[in-house]
Design a protein around this motif. Structure first.
Motif, short mmCIF file in Angstrom:
data_model
loop_
_atom_site.label_atom_id
_atom_site.label_comp_id
_atom_site.label_asym_id
_atom_site.label_seq_id
_atom_site.Cartn_x
_atom_site.Cartn_y
_atom_site.Cartn_z
N CYS A 160 56.65 47.17 37.21
CA CYS A 160 56.04 45.84 37.17
C CYS A 160 55.10 45.73 38.36
O CYS A 160 55.07 44.72 39.07
CB CYS A 160 57.11 44.74 37.19
N ALA A 161 54.32 46.79 38.57
CA ALA A 161 53.50 46.94 39.77
C ALA A 161 52.15 46.27 39.68
O ALA A 161 51.31 46.47 40.56
CB ALA A 161 53.33 48.43 40.09
N GLY A 162 51.89 45.49 38.64
CA GLY A 162 50.63 44.76 38.56
C GLY A 162 49.43 45.69 38.61
O GLY A 162 49.34 46.66 37.84
N PRO A 163 48.48 45.45 39.53
CA PRO A 163 47.28 46.28 39.59
C PRO A 163 47.55 47.76 39.89
O PRO A 163 46.67 48.58 39.68
CB PRO A 163 46.47 45.64 40.73
N TRP A 164 48.75 48.07 40.38
CA TRP A 164 49.10 49.47 40.66
C TRP A 164 49.91 50.09 39.51
O TRP A 164 50.55 51.13 39.69
CB TRP A 164 49.88 49.54 41.97
N ILE A 200 40.70 43.17 37.35
CA ILE A 200 39.56 42.27 37.38
C ILE A 200 39.65 41.35 38.60
O ILE A 200 40.65 40.66 38.80
CB ILE A 200 39.50 41.43 36.10
N ARG A 201 38.59 41.34 39.38
CA ARG A 201 38.53 40.48 40.58
C ARG A 201 38.22 39.04 40.16
O ARG A 201 37.19 38.77 39.55
CB ARG A 201 37.45 41.01 41.52
N ALA A 202 39.13 38.14 40.47
CA ALA A 202 38.98 36.72 40.14
C ALA A 202 38.76 35.94 41.43
O ALA A 202 39.60 35.98 42.34
CB ALA A 202 40.21 36.21 39.41
N LEU A 229 34.29 37.51 35.26
CA LEU A 229 35.56 38.22 35.20
C LEU A 229 35.37 39.61 34.60
O LEU A 229 36.08 40.04 33.71
CB LEU A 229 36.57 37.43 34.36
N MET A 230 34.35 40.32 35.12
CA MET A 230 34.04 41.65 34.60
C MET A 230 34.05 42.72 35.69
O MET A 230 33.85 43.89 35.39
CB MET A 230 32.66 41.64 33.91
N GLU A 231 34.30 42.33 36.94
CA GLU A 231 34.23 43.29 38.03
C GLU A 231 35.56 44.03 38.15
O GLU A 231 36.56 43.48 38.63
CB GLU A 231 33.90 42.58 39.34
N ASN A 232 35.58 45.28 37.71
CA ASN A 232 36.78 46.11 37.74
C ASN A 232 36.83 46.84 39.08
O ASN A 232 35.93 47.63 39.40
CB ASN A 232 36.74 47.10 36.57
N VAL A 233 37.87 46.59 39.89
CA VAL A 233 37.87 47.07 41.26
C VAL A 233 39.10 47.93 41.56
O VAL A 233 40.07 47.95 40.80
CB VAL A 233 37.82 45.88 42.26
N ASP A 234 39.04 48.60 42.69
CA ASP A 234 40.17 49.36 43.22
C ASP A 234 41.11 48.38 43.91
O ASP A 234 40.69 47.68 44.85
CB ASP A 234 39.64 50.39 44.21
N PRO A 235 42.38 48.27 43.51
CA PRO A 235 43.27 47.29 44.12
C PRO A 235 43.52 47.52 45.60
O PRO A 235 43.97 46.61 46.31
CB PRO A 235 44.56 47.42 43.31
N GLY A 245 41.70 37.36 43.97
CA GLY A 245 42.87 38.13 43.56
C GLY A 245 42.53 38.95 42.34
O GLY A 245 41.37 39.00 41.90
N LEU A 246 43.55 39.60 41.77
CA LEU A 246 43.30 40.52 40.67
C LEU A 246 44.08 40.15 39.42
O LEU A 246 45.25 39.76 39.50
CB LEU A 246 43.69 41.96 41.08
N TYR A 247 43.42 40.24 38.28
CA TYR A 247 44.07 40.23 36.98
C TYR A 247 44.16 41.67 36.51
O TYR A 247 43.16 42.38 36.50
CB TYR A 247 43.26 39.45 35.94
N CYS A 248 45.34 42.14 36.13
CA CYS A 248 45.49 43.49 35.60
C CYS A 248 45.63 43.39 34.09
O CYS A 248 46.67 42.96 33.58
CB CYS A 248 46.70 44.18 36.22
#
Length: 289
Positions: free
Chosen positions: A96-100, A119-121, A167-173, A210-213
């Motif tokens: 349940c590691a979310g972005p990881w 996704i960077r929000a 909500l399109m920027e896919n980033v490294d957590p 923050g991040l949406y995974c």
């Protein structure tokens, strides 16, 4: 408008470069009387306290470096915390590691068929002290592409994005900008003041990101067993994981123990299974009929 006198319900988007603005009132709205929001940080702390009361041990700032396994099943994880390596042995490991989530799946040797998008929000908080009439609801504004609500302290607006383009920027957590970009911040503040015209320009403004995974099959989570016995997926919950958490907990409880616990749900327990692409095709064919 009588219910929420502080809110301006115009249906046309303002052009701030124009000399004048003529509001129109042609859009429909949905008013959910039982909708609301919760203190996510406070709720998480309550969950952690409840888990500790039931015997859980919490380890913060510990990186999982190995998923231990033997004979085709998981046997625990190896951690590094403050430079020290240690092992936690367990017959079940829940990712349940979310972005990881994706890196942890790869460590276990059971990556999913579709990638994740982190996704960077970008969020904006604006303090205010002026008296506003009536009640301020949570507003999701699809005309001006934002949502806003009051924070629990009652002296701050929380403003978030509602535009897919934001909500399109896919980033490294592990490496992303954790504050909002100035152009988005200024646009969101302007749109907030358009919707709540009683606000004045003064007031401290802070931002964060923050991040949406999201699981890119269909942007819904994966709650399922993996091919590695004892390794369970609870991943890809995106921006809706908090409000879905009671049902997620029931399904994960069933995956781990065979029981859903004290709650009840009408959601099929295999609804979020990892191979649901075939199920989706059947659903679409049924719908077409």
């Amino acid at each position: 408008e009588k219910e929420f006198p502080a809110i301006h319900f115009a249906s046309n988007r303002p052009d701030f470069s124009a000399a004048s603005y003529d509001p129109e009132y042609s859009s429909a709205a949905i008013y959910e009387t039982e909708a609301g929001y919760a203190d996510a940080v406070g709720t998480t702390r309550d969950y952690l306290s409840a888990a500790q009361n039931l015997g859980a041990e919490l380890r913060f700032n510990a990186n999982v470096v190995t998923v231990l396994q033997a004979g085709g099943r998981v046997t625990g994880v190896e951690l590094v915390q403050d430079g020290t390596k240690s092992a936690v042995h367990a017959p079940v490991v829940v990712n349940c590691a979310g972005p990881w989530a994706a890196p942890l799946n790869r460590l276990a040797g059971v990556p999913l068929a579709y990638p994740f998008a982190n996704i960077r929000a970008q969020m904006v908080n604006k303090s205010y002290s002026e008296a506003l009439p009536g009640h301020i609801p949570l507003v999701r504004d699809r005309v001006n592409n934002l949502y806003f609500r009051l924070e629990a302290n009652g002296v701050q607006f929380h403003v978030g994005p509602n535009d897919p383009q934001d909500l399109m920027e896919n980033v490294d957590p592990d490496d992303y900008k954790d504050t909002a970009d100035p152009p988005l911040r200024e646009r969101q503040l302007a749109m907030l003041q358009h919707r709540v015209p009683g606000l004045i320009a003064r007031g401290a403004v802070t931002t964060y990101a923050g991040l949406y995974c999201n699981y890119q099959l269909d942007n819904y989570p994966v709650l399922d067993h993996s091919e590695l016995e004892g390794f369970v997926y609870a991943v890809g919950l995106g921006g809706e994981g908090f409000k879905m958490s009671p049902v997620v907990g029931m399904i994960v409880s069933h995956l781990v123990t065979g029981h859903i616990g004290r709650g009840s749900t009408r959601v099929p327990l295999n609804f979020f299974r990892k191979d649901r692409e075939a199920l989706l095709s059947v659903l679409w064919e049924t719908q077409a009929l």
